[in-house]
Design an enzyme around this catalytic site. Sequence first.
Site, PDB file in Angstrom:
ATOM      1  N   ARG A  61      39.370  41.713   8.414  1.00  0.00           N
ATOM      2  CA  ARG A  61      39.930  40.408   8.787  1.00  0.00           C
ATOM      3  C   ARG A  61      41.401  40.625   9.115  1.00  0.00           C
ATOM      4  NH1 ARG A  61      42.525  36.377   9.988  1.00  0.00           N
ATOM      5  NH2 ARG A  61      41.965  34.253   9.464  1.00  0.00           N
TER       6      ARG A  61
ATOM      7  N   GLU B  29      37.264  29.076  15.168  1.00  0.00           N
ATOM      8  CA  GLU B  29      35.913  29.586  14.905  1.00  0.00           C
ATOM      9  C   GLU B  29      35.101  29.744  16.189  1.00  0.00           C
ATOM     10  OE1 GLU B  29      34.709  30.652  12.082  1.00  0.00           O
ATOM     11  OE2 GLU B  29      36.358  30.012  10.823  1.00  0.00           O
TER      12      GLU B  29
ATOM     13  N   ARG C  14      36.087  41.304   2.644  1.00  0.00           N
ATOM     14  CA  ARG C  14      36.579  41.841   3.909  1.00  0.00           C
ATOM     15  C   ARG C  14      37.881  42.581   3.636  1.00  0.00           C
ATOM     16  NH1 ARG C  14      36.816  36.302   7.244  1.00  0.00           N
ATOM     17  NH2 ARG C  14      38.054  35.870   5.395  1.00  0.00           N
TER      18      ARG C  14
END
Length: 194
Positions: free
Chosen positions: A85, A93, A137
Amino acid sequence: MSRQKLNVKKLAKVKKRYGLIGVIFVIVATLAGSYVEDYLSSRSAASLQVFETNGIELEPVILKRVVDGDTLVVTNANREEVRVRLIGMDTPESVHPDQEKNTEAGELASQYTKSVLTVGQTLYLEYDVQKTDRYHRVLAYVWLTDDVNPDDIATNMLNAKLVADGYAVAKEFKPNVKYSSLLKQLESAANNER
C-alpha cells in the site's frame, strides 16, 4: 553442521572397502558440502538485505501486478508475493467489493498507475515508522529508481508522482509522515495548475 558429524561406522566400512583414499574423499565431500551450503545461504541472505543510497534504505522488489491506484503486488527477494500500500497519499476506490464505492476517478488513478509501471519492473521500497497495516499490507514509498534523490521526488517516487499528476491526494497516515510536507506541496501545486 550435521554434515560434519561423520558416522564412525560408515567411515570404518569405507576404510575397509576403499582404504585411506575413500576416507579422505568422504571427509572432503562432507566439508565441501557444508561449505557450499554455507556459501549459498550467505548469498541468499545478502540478496535479502536492504541497501542504502543517498541515506535512504531501499528494498528492491519486482512488480507482479497493479491492484489499483495505490496498491501493488510485488515479489520480494524471498520470492514471496507481497501486497504493498503506497503511503502518504490516497487514490479513490476502483476495486472495492462494494461497487457503489468505486469511482471513475479511482479507475483513472488505477489506469495511470498501470501506465507508469510495467509488470516485471524492479521497484524500490522505502519504509517509514510502520512496515505493515492492519490488513497485513506492506506500507511503503515506492521509488521507480534506486538513484533516489528527494529533489526528484515528483518524478522518481510513485506515491509523489500520483499526487503531482493529480491522481491522488496527499494524506497522512500517522506515524508514517516522512514525506507529508513534500506531498502536500505537490498536491497544492497540482491544484493550482488546474
